[in-house]
Design a protein around this motif. Structure first.
Motif, PDB file in Angstrom:
ATOM      1  N   VAL A 196       0.839  -1.202   0.000  1.00 21.36           N
ATOM      2  CA  VAL A 196       0.000   0.000   0.000  1.00 21.36           C
ATOM      3  C   VAL A 196       0.871   1.248   0.000  1.00 21.36           C
ATOM      4  CG1 VAL A 196      -1.652   1.314   1.367  1.00 21.36           C
ATOM      5  CG2 VAL A 196      -1.899  -1.157   1.145  1.00 21.36           C
ATOM      6  N   ARG A 197       0.472   2.219  -0.772  1.00 24.40           N
ATOM      7  CA  ARG A 197       1.194   3.487  -0.742  1.00 24.40           C
ATOM      8  C   ARG A 197       0.974   4.140   0.609  1.00 24.40           C
ATOM      9  NH1 ARG A 197       3.144   5.394  -5.493  1.00 24.40           N
ATOM     10  NH2 ARG A 197       2.688   4.135  -7.311  1.00 24.40           N
ATOM     11  N   VAL A 198       2.046   4.579   1.199  1.00 26.04           N
ATOM     12  CA  VAL A 198       1.973   4.972   2.600  1.00 26.04           C
ATOM     13  C   VAL A 198       1.952   6.459   2.850  1.00 26.04           C
ATOM     14  CG1 VAL A 198       3.044   2.879   3.391  1.00 26.04           C
ATOM     15  CG2 VAL A 198       4.477   4.826   2.803  1.00 26.04           C
ATOM     16  N   LYS A 200       7.062  12.086  -3.979  1.00 30.50           N
ATOM     17  CA  LYS A 200       6.124  11.058  -4.429  1.00 30.50           C
ATOM     18  C   LYS A 200       5.893  10.018  -3.338  1.00 30.50           C
ATOM     19  CE  LYS A 200       7.619  11.203  -9.281  1.00 30.50           C
ATOM     20  NZ  LYS A 200       8.373  10.437 -10.306  1.00 30.50           N
ATOM     21  N   PRO A 201       4.714   9.358  -3.387  1.00 29.16           N
ATOM     22  CA  PRO A 201       4.444   8.304  -2.410  1.00 29.16           C
ATOM     23  C   PRO A 201       5.479   7.180  -2.472  1.00 29.16           C
ATOM     24  CG  PRO A 201       2.456   8.919  -3.578  1.00 29.16           C
ATOM     25  CD  PRO A 201       3.587   9.592  -4.290  1.00 29.16           C
ATOM     26  N   VAL A 202       5.683   6.537  -1.345  1.00 22.19           N
ATOM     27  CA  VAL A 202       6.644   5.438  -1.214  1.00 22.19           C
ATOM     28  C   VAL A 202       5.875   4.126  -1.118  1.00 22.19           C
ATOM     29  CG1 VAL A 202       8.370   4.437   0.341  1.00 22.19           C
ATOM     30  CG2 VAL A 202       8.316   6.895  -0.063  1.00 22.19           C
ATOM     31  N   THR A 203       6.437   3.052  -1.662  1.00 31.33           N
ATOM     32  CA  THR A 203       5.807   1.739  -1.531  1.00 31.33           C
ATOM     33  C   THR A 203       6.710   0.811  -0.720  1.00 31.33           C
ATOM     34  OG1 THR A 203       6.766   1.015  -3.625  1.00 31.33           O
ATOM     35  CG2 THR A 203       4.555   1.941  -3.709  1.00 31.33           C
ATOM     36  N   TYR A 204       6.093  -0.208  -0.115  1.00 30.71           N
ATOM     37  CA  TYR A 204       6.834  -1.232   0.618  1.00 30.71           C
ATOM     38  C   TYR A 204       7.004  -2.446  -0.294  1.00 30.71           C
ATOM     39  CZ  TYR A 204       6.040   1.336   5.000  1.00 30.71           C
ATOM     40  OH  TYR A 204       6.039   2.290   5.998  1.00 30.71           O
ATOM     41  N   ASP A 244      14.319   3.775  -8.485  1.00 31.44           N
ATOM     42  CA  ASP A 244      14.365   3.463  -9.913  1.00 31.44           C
ATOM     43  C   ASP A 244      14.935   4.651 -10.690  1.00 31.44           C
ATOM     44  OD1 ASP A 244      12.369   5.347 -10.339  1.00 31.44           O
ATOM     45  OD2 ASP A 244      10.772   3.862 -10.593  1.00 31.44           O
ATOM     46  N   LYS A 245      15.024   4.507 -12.000  1.00 30.30           N
ATOM     47  CA  LYS A 245      15.676   5.534 -12.807  1.00 30.30           C
ATOM     48  C   LYS A 245      14.938   6.872 -12.791  1.00 30.30           C
ATOM     49  CE  LYS A 245      13.472   3.895 -17.077  1.00 30.30           C
ATOM     50  NZ  LYS A 245      12.513   4.983 -17.148  1.00 30.30           N
ATOM     51  N   ASP A 246      13.653   6.842 -12.406  1.00 31.40           N
ATOM     52  CA  ASP A 246      12.874   8.076 -12.338  1.00 31.40           C
ATOM     53  C   ASP A 246      12.823   8.660 -10.927  1.00 31.40           C
ATOM     54  OD1 ASP A 246      12.161   7.951 -15.085  1.00 31.40           O
ATOM     55  OD2 ASP A 246      10.680   6.420 -14.598  1.00 31.40           O
ATOM     56  N   GLY A 247      13.559   8.050 -10.003  1.00 29.44           N
ATOM     57  CA  GLY A 247      13.594   8.565  -8.643  1.00 29.44           C
ATOM     58  C   GLY A 247      12.486   8.042  -7.749  1.00 29.44           C
ATOM     59  N   ASN A 248      11.674   7.108  -8.250  1.00 34.03           N
ATOM     60  CA  ASN A 248      10.622   6.527  -7.407  1.00 34.03           C
ATOM     61  C   ASN A 248      11.253   5.597  -6.376  1.00 34.03           C
ATOM     62  OD1 ASN A 248       8.408   7.702  -8.908  1.00 34.03           O
ATOM     63  ND2 ASN A 248       8.931   6.252 -10.528  1.00 34.03           N
ATOM     64  N   GLU A 265      16.609   9.881  -2.891  1.00 34.68           N
ATOM     65  CA  GLU A 265      16.649   9.457  -1.497  1.00 34.68           C
ATOM     66  C   GLU A 265      17.821  10.104  -0.754  1.00 34.68           C
ATOM     67  OE1 GLU A 265      17.416   7.818   2.044  1.00 34.68           O
ATOM     68  OE2 GLU A 265      18.761   7.201   0.427  1.00 34.68           O
ATOM     69  N   ALA A 266      18.999  10.068  -1.352  1.00 32.70           N
ATOM     70  CA  ALA A 266      20.178  10.586  -0.660  1.00 32.70           C
ATOM     71  C   ALA A 266      20.314  12.100  -0.778  1.00 32.70           C
ATOM     72  CB  ALA A 266      21.438   9.927  -1.215  1.00 32.70           C
TER      73      ALA A 266
END
Length: 599
Positions: free
Chosen positions: A9-11, A48-52, A112-116, A585-586
């Motif tokens: 779920v998107r958190v 953007k939303p983060v996924t688990y 990923d390559k798009d920063g997700n 992220e960094a």
């Protein structure tokens, strides 16, 4: 109560639309250069939303970088040493970036390559299995995990890692998980950590077998996978723990290990032959190692990388940015610019007031200084429009819930500051001319340039401004002392994960004032504290409104820190560096994907 979330779920709620504000931060030296810096729309994209991630997403090896080659050493330029190497002490970005090369935790960020971003299992098989309405989280360790000495990692090492964070000699790292397990006075639950043979009860932290770890909380903690992905929760093997000495010689679990460390001068990393890529869904091991030089100032870093000669071809900036006066040389040269990365950072630079200071107890004094600071000049000292944008509040544009129109002290409307309004406030406060104030700053070019500005402004307001320089690597440690002797200091803070809870709670919650803690102003306001507890108990969509109320209370009625600017980043590499990209992220060059084009 927080929402109950499954691992897929998107958190986080999507960021509020930020509109199309024009860039307002602009230095004199880049005013004639085409503006290609990142905008607040880019920042919104970074929230953007983060996924688990599930087991499949957590399984290594990590996807190959197209064209990557093995071999060679990457040279790394830094101005100074790391603040800490012991994971439990890591809460500053330079050590956090370094951590990903040598440390590993139960979870990690996969980009990923798009920063997700996805939170995946690192040492664990997935991001975690939630039960009991979010009060219980279970982790299973992957097979074949060893540290650099060949010691197999078991659940006992995870228990040891968490329990040692209760010991008093560890004071500089995150406290989320300890607070969730044992409350704000968590150290009382295990005063000496695990070092006298005592342990947390199984009702709090259970390790029923060698591969299983169970966290048990009093209230649901849906953000646990994100908290465990912080460098501060990286694993310290029980057999290798040397307590205080661990900060200089940690045992590696990551793709690289320390071969040589000359404190304050250099670090050499070489491959950790006990790291198995099949267990790691994020990191690679393309170079043979990294040679860190910890004595190259920002200006020299930039000159070497622009010139791109000799060993500089194989070099990168690590957490320092392009020196502000040389940004035009980077942006105006297509060949150099192609070796640059840019992006919004989560950090909000703020003038933090020590509320224990007698002078700073008067809110009119704090408001006067807030209004007087010329945000435009402060940004110019940090790279102009490539270094940041004027801040109206203390929640940055990479954070969900960011309000681009929030500007209660006219920091955006009056980028040069408002000295007249400030003087009027000081007159109302009855501040005598010549009142002494001590401003603490770090030994870094940006901080030194900004110190000149702050000292000048305080002087114009009639203060006897004293500037106290603190060695950069210990700056936050020094101002993190509850009884620190300074009146005010510039601090930066960014989200630990995309939620206001990770900004407002650690920095402005009065119940968390502690030695080495992050409440640098020592704000302890009952309404703020109550609002934080209320927001933490709500699902994100409902909590957003509560966080906004708390934010307004902090900024408008308490004012423990004056907003100055939202940080941006521009960094450079040599021409032989492959895999170059900006990490969402960094907030720096993505250290995981790098290789040498011609090893």
């Amino acid at each position: 109560m927080k929402p109950l979330r499954s691992r897929s779920v998107r958190v986080i709620v999507a960021a509020a639309a930020v509109g199309s504000l024009a860039l307002t931060g602009c230095s004199n030296n880049d005013s004639n250069t085409k503006d290609e810096s990142k905008s607040k729309s880019d920042a919104a994209a970074q929230s953007k939303p983060v996924t688990y991630g599930d087991a499949a997403a957590s399984t290594g090896p990590a996807a190959e970088v197209p064209g990557a080659k093995p071999g060679g050493f990457i040279n790394v330029y830094m101005e100074s040493d790391m603040s800490h190497l012991d994971p439990a002490q890591i809460y500053v970005s330079d050590a956090g970036q370094f951590s990903n090369l040598i440390h590993r935790g139960l979870t990690n960020w996969k980009e990923d390559k798009d920063g997700n971003l996805t939170v995946v299992g690192d040492l664990a098989t997935d991001a975690g299995k939630m039960s009991d309405g979010g009060k219980t989280w279970t982790y299973t360790l992957k097979d074949g995990i060893k540290d650099a000495t060949g010691n197999p990692i078991t659940s006992a090492d995870i228990r040891h890692t968490i329990e040692r964070m209760y010991a008093k000699f560890l004071f500089d790292g995150p406290t989320y998980v300890q607070n969730w397990l044992s409350g704000n006075d968590y150290r009382k639950a295990l005063p000496d950590g695990p070092y006298t043979g005592k342990s947390l009860p199984d009702t709090v932290l259970a390790t029923p077998d060698a591969k299983t770890v169970v966290f048990k909380f009093q209230t649901p903690q849906g953000d646990l996978p994100q908290a465990l992905a912080m460098p501060g929760y990286s694993i310290v093997p029980k057999k290798g723990d040397t307590k205080e000495k661990y900060d200089k010689a940690p045992v590696s679990l990551g793709p690289y290990k320390i071969a040589e460390y000359k404190s304050g001068k250099s670090i050499k990393l070489v491959k950790n032959t006990n790291w198995d890529p099949k267990t790691d869904a994020v990191r690679k091991q393309y170079p043979d190692g990294f040679n860190f030089t910890l004595t190259v100032d920002q200006g020299s870093q930039t000159k070497r990388l622009i010139a791109d000669q000799g060993e500089a071809k194989n070099a990168i900036q690590f957490t320092d940015s392009v020196e502000p006066t040389q940004i035009k040389d980077v942006i105006s040269n297509a060949g150099v610019k192609a070796r640059a990365v840019m992006g919004f950072q989560p950090y909000v630079w703020q003038m933090t007031f020590n509320l224990d200071s007698q002078v700073m107890k008067d809110k009119k004094v704090r408001e006067a200084i807030t209004r007087a600071i010329p945000g435009k000049r402060m940004i110019a000292a940090d790279g102009g429009k490539y270094g940041g944008e004027l801040a109206g509040g203390l929640m940055g544009p990479t954070l969900p819930g960011y309000d681009p129109n929030y500007d209660p002290y006219d920091k955006v409307k009056k980028p040069n500051g408002d000295l007249e309004a400030a003087k009027k406030l000081l007159e109302e406060a009855g501040i005598k001319k010549g009142t002494k104030l001590t401003y603490a700053y770090a030994t870094a070019p940006r901080s030194q340039k900004q110190m000149v500005i702050i000292k000048e402004v305080l002087g114009k307001l009639g203060f006897d401004a004293q500037a106290k320089e603190i060695e950069r690597s210990t700056f936050y440690e020094q101002i993190g002392k509850v009884k620190n002797p300074y009146d005010l200091y510039m601090t930066g803070w960014g989200q630990d994960w995309p939620s206001p809870s990770t900004v407002i709670t650690p920095v402005y919650d009065g119940t968390k004032i502690s030695e080495g803690g992050s409440n640098y102003s020592h704000i302890n306001d009952a309404q703020v504290n109550e609002g934080i507890q209320k927001a933490l108990a709500l699902p994100p969509t409902e909590a957003a409104k509560e966080w906004e109320k708390v934010h307004h209370r902090i900024v408008e009625e308490v004012l423990p820190a004056g907003p100055v600017y939202y940080a941006k980043q521009i960094q450079l590499s040599g021409s032989n560096i492959g895999g170059l990209r900006y990490s969402t992220e960094a907030s720096y060059i993505d250290i995981n994907n790098l290789f040498l084009k011609n090893p």
